[in-house]
Design an enzyme around this catalytic site. Structure first.
Site, PDB file in Angstrom:
ATOM      1  CG  HIS A  94      34.173  43.661  41.781  1.00  0.00           C
ATOM      2  ND1 HIS A  94      33.427  42.809  42.471  1.00  0.00           N
ATOM      3  CD2 HIS A  94      34.609  44.434  42.639  1.00  0.00           C
ATOM      4  CE1 HIS A  94      33.352  43.001  43.815  1.00  0.00           C
ATOM      5  NE2 HIS A  94      34.143  44.115  43.666  1.00  0.00           N
ATOM      6  CG  ASP A  96      33.502  38.705  42.562  1.00  0.00           C
ATOM      7  OD1 ASP A  96      33.740  39.897  42.005  1.00  0.00           O
ATOM      8  OD2 ASP A  96      34.283  38.268  43.246  1.00  0.00           O
ATOM      9  CG  ASP A 153      32.692  45.111  47.438  1.00  0.00           C
ATOM     10  OD1 ASP A 153      33.163  45.410  46.316  1.00  0.00           O
ATOM     11  OD2 ASP A 153      33.351  44.476  48.372  1.00  0.00           O
ATOM     12  CD  GLU A 187      37.711  43.063  44.187  1.00  0.00           C
ATOM     13  OE1 GLU A 187      38.534  43.888  44.607  1.00  0.00           O
ATOM     14  OE2 GLU A 187      36.724  42.528  44.786  1.00  0.00           O
ATOM     15  CD  GLU A 188      34.879  41.163  47.139  1.00  0.00           C
ATOM     16  OE1 GLU A 188      35.761  40.913  47.774  1.00  0.00           O
ATOM     17  OE2 GLU A 188      34.061  41.937  46.845  1.00  0.00           O
ATOM     18  CG  ASP A 210      35.998  47.176  44.609  1.00  0.00           C
ATOM     19  OD1 ASP A 210      34.864  47.201  45.659  1.00  0.00           O
ATOM     20  OD2 ASP A 210      36.553  46.461  44.352  1.00  0.00           O
ATOM     21  CG  HIS A 392      32.951  42.020  52.159  1.00  0.00           C
ATOM     22  ND1 HIS A 392      34.356  41.621  52.038  1.00  0.00           N
ATOM     23  CD2 HIS A 392      32.608  42.642  50.950  1.00  0.00           C
ATOM     24  CE1 HIS A 392      34.749  41.899  50.844  1.00  0.00           C
ATOM     25  NE2 HIS A 392      33.851  42.653  50.115  1.00  0.00           N
TER      26      HIS A 392
END
Length: 419
Positions: A94, A96, A153, A187-188, A210, A392
């Site tokens: 992904h 984002d 990520d 995705e997040e 992921d 994150h």
């Protein structure tokens, strides 16, 4: 299976420089998604990255490169070069990044990392706090400057998939079946894969890259549901409240007292499910409770939902009128059931891991990925790994060696699937 290039017991035949350069280039683009926006993608940086990837895919020599303006996905294919009839296989990552500062990301490369504390401009990564860094000594480590996340990520997943494609395109003598790759938005925040075009992707099964450490693999995810509960009270002046005032907050408290005390995220692990009181607000006149429900087991998941429905019904019967209303909807479903129908989905990566000397770490994913929504659309999609860690936040990291390992896993899986 056989690779062209160095002995796979030693150096990998992947191109580490290519993979590193892609990752660093992509990491610098702010692709933080925004749950408050309804656009697809929710932020312009994701479109910017998708356009850049599309250009890079064309330069690489991939076929059928498309950027779908309706769903924000950039997709491409590596056509089969074998006469064998082999079903197509897919790999997905992904675009984002999570809800953390992603403005002006400055990746910092630490060649031959010494295994000690890392003093960044905006933070210090302490080996005492993050012992995993001791295992990275001697590798080519990449971090942010400590003021932003890095974007491992899932830009690491993107670079790894493209690194595998670069290798296979450079070695057309290696036979393989049809391969589809896709990189999607949001995705997040759980929005992007809901618009994934499974018919256009056209694979028998796929894998996301992921998160996860080398060797991790996730064939299961939670079943997930969300309940929004509203409670209507009767607000009057407290001086005249006798037998008249009905406090919505008090009813909310009674309802919360019914929930099992230890059936919560902080008391659960592995395959255990839970209820989470995610948010509560209210006044005497009106209160709202947001509850999320999680369980791996299909039957237990249904029992949890039914328990909530019956508890609310019982409370309403004990009130002067039905004051508690709710909406309850499923968010996503465990991918395990669909994956079990195609044994190769499990066997393929496990064989490759073992061939590479990776110890398979089969873990239930205590959450959801794009694979949940893609699986529901008919393409069973478990999750592999992209390496790295501390996702994150400002302590995110990845090493070039770990990205190369993930890229090699992808290439080996493609070759093994076509053999």
């Amino acid at each position: 299976m056989q690779f062209i290039g160095p002995d796979l017991k030693g150096a990998s035949p992947m191109n580490p420089t290519y993979i590193e350069q892609l990752f660093v280039k992509y990491a610098k683009i702010n692709t933080r998604s925004d749950p408050a926006r309804s656009a697809t993608p929710t932020t312009p940086g994701q479109t910017e990255l998708a356009q850049l990837i599309a250009t890079d895919l064309k330069t690489l020599g991939m076929s059928d490169v498309q950027l779908n303006p309706a769903n924000g996905y950039v997709t491409a294919r590596l056509p089969s070069n074998t006469a064998r009839k082999v079903s197509a296989i897919g790999f997905i990552a992904h675009l984002d990044t999570a809800d953390f500062n992603a403005e002006n990301i400055q990746p910092i490369v630490h060649p031959n990392y010494d295994g000690q504390d890392i003093r960044l401009p905006g933070a210090t990564i302490s080996v005492a706090q993050f012992p995993i860094f001791k295992t990275l000594k001697g590798q080519r480590l990449i971090t942010s400057d400590g003021t932003t996340l890095l974007g491992v990520d899932d830009k690491a997943g993107i670079a790894e998939i493209m690194g595998a494609m670069q290798y296979l395109l450079a070695h057309p003598e290696i036979q393989h079946g049809d391969v589809a790759i896709g990189f999607g938005p949001d995705e997040e925040i759980g929005k992007g894969a809901k618009q994934f075009d499974a018919e256009q992707f056209h694979t028998a099964f796929a894998y996301t890259l992921d998160n996860g450490r080398p060797g991790d693999i996730e064939f299961e995810t939670f079943n997930a549901a969300q309940a929004t509960i509203t409670i209507d009270g009767t607000a009057v002046h407290p001086g005249n409240a006798y037998h008249t005032l009905v406090n919505a907050i008090g009813i909310a408290q009674q309802l919360l007292n019914h929930f099992p005390e230890n059936d919560v995220p902080e008391q659960s692990q592995n395959h255990e499910g839970f209820f989470l009181i995610n948010q509560i607000s209210g006044t005497v006149a009106h209160a709202e409770i947001d509850v999320i429900i999680r369980d791996f087991d299909d039957a237990k998941f249904e029992q949890r939902k039914q328990w909530l429905i019956e508890t609310i019904a019982t409370m309403n019967q004990q009130l002067d009128q039905p004051r508690i209303q709710y909406t309850l909807h499923d968010q996503y479903h465990n991918i395990g059931t669909a994956i079990a129908t195609i044994p190769e989905i499990r066997e393929l990566p496990l064989k490759v891991y073992r061939d590479m000397g990776l110890t398979p770490n089969i873990v239930p994913f205590r959450g959801g990925t794009d694979g949940n929504f893609i699986t529901q659309k008919g393409i069973p999609t478990p999750n592999l790994f992209n390496g790295g860690g501390n996702y994150h936040g400002p302590y995110e990291f990845i090493t070039v060696e770990e990205m190369v390992t993930a890229a090699e896993v992808v290439a080996r899986m493609i070759i093994a699937h076509g053999a």
